[in-house]
Design a protein around this motif. Sequence first.
Motif, PDB file in Angstrom:
ATOM      1  N   VAL A  67      20.597 -22.620  54.959  1.00  0.00           N
ATOM      2  CA  VAL A  67      20.630 -22.800  56.411  1.00  0.00           C
ATOM      3  C   VAL A  67      21.402 -21.650  57.057  1.00  0.00           C
ATOM      4  O   VAL A  67      20.998 -21.112  58.089  1.00  0.00           O
ATOM      5  N   CYS A  92      15.566 -26.977  57.796  1.00  0.00           N
ATOM      6  CA  CYS A  92      16.047 -27.911  56.778  1.00  0.00           C
ATOM      7  C   CYS A  92      15.316 -27.783  55.447  1.00  0.00           C
ATOM      8  O   CYS A  92      15.584 -28.555  54.534  1.00  0.00           O
ATOM      9  N   VAL A 119      16.799 -25.041  50.301  1.00  0.00           N
ATOM     10  CA  VAL A 119      17.914 -25.540  51.103  1.00  0.00           C
ATOM     11  C   VAL A 119      18.419 -26.858  50.491  1.00  0.00           C
ATOM     12  O   VAL A 119      17.621 -27.645  50.001  1.00  0.00           O
ATOM     13  N   CYS A 124      13.714 -33.388  53.137  1.00  0.00           N
ATOM     14  CA  CYS A 124      12.642 -32.594  53.761  1.00  0.00           C
ATOM     15  C   CYS A 124      11.892 -31.644  52.817  1.00  0.00           C
ATOM     16  O   CYS A 124      10.674 -31.493  52.960  1.00  0.00           O
TER      17      CYS A 124
ATOM     18  N   VAL B 123      21.677 -31.744  57.099  1.00  0.00           N
ATOM     19  CA  VAL B 123      21.022 -30.826  58.041  1.00  0.00           C
ATOM     20  C   VAL B 123      20.482 -31.574  59.275  1.00  0.00           C
ATOM     21  O   VAL B 123      21.029 -31.480  60.371  1.00  0.00           O
ATOM     22  N   CYS B 124      19.426 -32.345  59.080  1.00  0.00           N
ATOM     23  CA  CYS B 124      18.637 -32.865  60.215  1.00  0.00           C
ATOM     24  C   CYS B 124      19.379 -33.811  61.157  1.00  0.00           C
ATOM     25  O   CYS B 124      19.158 -33.746  62.370  1.00  0.00           O
ATOM     26  N   LYS B 150      27.887 -23.163  55.009  1.00  0.00           N
ATOM     27  CA  LYS B 150      26.458 -23.165  54.703  1.00  0.00           C
ATOM     28  C   LYS B 150      25.668 -24.165  55.552  1.00  0.00           C
ATOM     29  O   LYS B 150      24.465 -24.019  55.707  1.00  0.00           O
TER      30      LYS B 150
END
Lengths: 218, 218
Positions: A67, A92, A119, A124, B123-124, B150
Amino acid sequence: MSIITIERKVLEKNDQIAQRNRQFFKERGIFALNFVSSPGAGKTSILEKTFGELRGSAKIAVIEGDVQTDLDARRVAQYGVPVVQIVTMGGCHLEANLVHDALQNLDLAGVEMLFIENVGNLVCPSGYDLGEATKVVVLSTTEGDDKPLKYPAMFRNSSVLIINKTDLIPYVNCDLNTLRGNALKINPALKVFEISCFTGSGIAEWCNWLKKKDASGL
Amino acid sequence: MSIITIERKVLEKNDQIAQRNRQFFKERGIFALNFVSSPGAGKTSILEKTFGELRGSAKIAVIEGDVQTDLDARRVAQYGVPVVQIVTMGGCHLEANLVHDALQNLDLAGVEMLFIENVGNLVCPSGYDLGEATKVVVLSTTEGDDKPLKYPAMFRNSSVLIINKTDLIPYVNCDLNTLRGNALKINPALKVFEISCFTGSGIAEWCNWLKKKDASGL
């Protein structure tokens, strides 16, 4: 409904590019692996251990996906391995076109294995084919033995499971038999390795398996 | 470009519903927290420890979010806490409308704190406001001290960081000072707690902080 349609188009477009990547790897005799896991499960550490074990027997290149930051590419570069870092800037997961672009910037002369480190995300990346021969899901014992049941798509879509950090079993709430059983319940065809990057346990078995693979993953 | 437009519309719609949830919590005097982390960082274990510590001093309700299974809701229900499980069926984060729907199925009589446990994904979930007063990011020491660099969005958008599994520090490659420094570099306003659900260390400090909060998180 429109969102679903567009999402399908995105996936169809991704799959087309992934097939082109797959053809590219096949023509060059490159065995490509897509490493997926939660953040911090140990993907980069496994690559580092694998470089050491395969030195002299297979030429490796690496595509790093993150990321943010190029910390992982810097770690990998220390081993003298050709590496390209993809920074998704918030994205993502890796997609096939990002891998395609990275390949243009990678010295592939003589390369027999390509490790693509996705990632850190156990959700995802499962839906995005990159053109790899083999998807390898890494799970750390510290994440608990229920994770294959809670994140089934990643285990269903992978063909190899590496259980990492087995040295921490005495200190964490994770039963290896339960973890293995849960993973095989989701995907009975999973090839399972149990390793510790800290003690080195299981690394040889994993690398022996790798050495026997040709570009198609057979 | 059309995808970006639609994504923006999705986020705008989400933010509208999140604001309605926020108003709902404010009117009822409910302090709502949105717990986010990688899979297996210990969100559910932290909730379990918190129930024990707050018993008798605050009435709590829980919304559990998972890609699959109701394992976490079952764990939470054992503590006699009202709980609703949202199963996203592959979805990588909770959205405000899912929380809105879950609220209709939750007994909120007398409830002063609502713990929303998001899908395990670093992440999301960072981009989706649920209407919470406070976003709490949980990071396990086993994930390594580089993770704030990160995965910066999650640390930038949270106001509290709980570093969990400090009991494993002797066995893992993680320096607490580096981890704390990296997190504060991304977000200098982060309130940081260091805890171990295994030994109980730091739980009291975290719960004392919780007890002092009103519905607006102040």
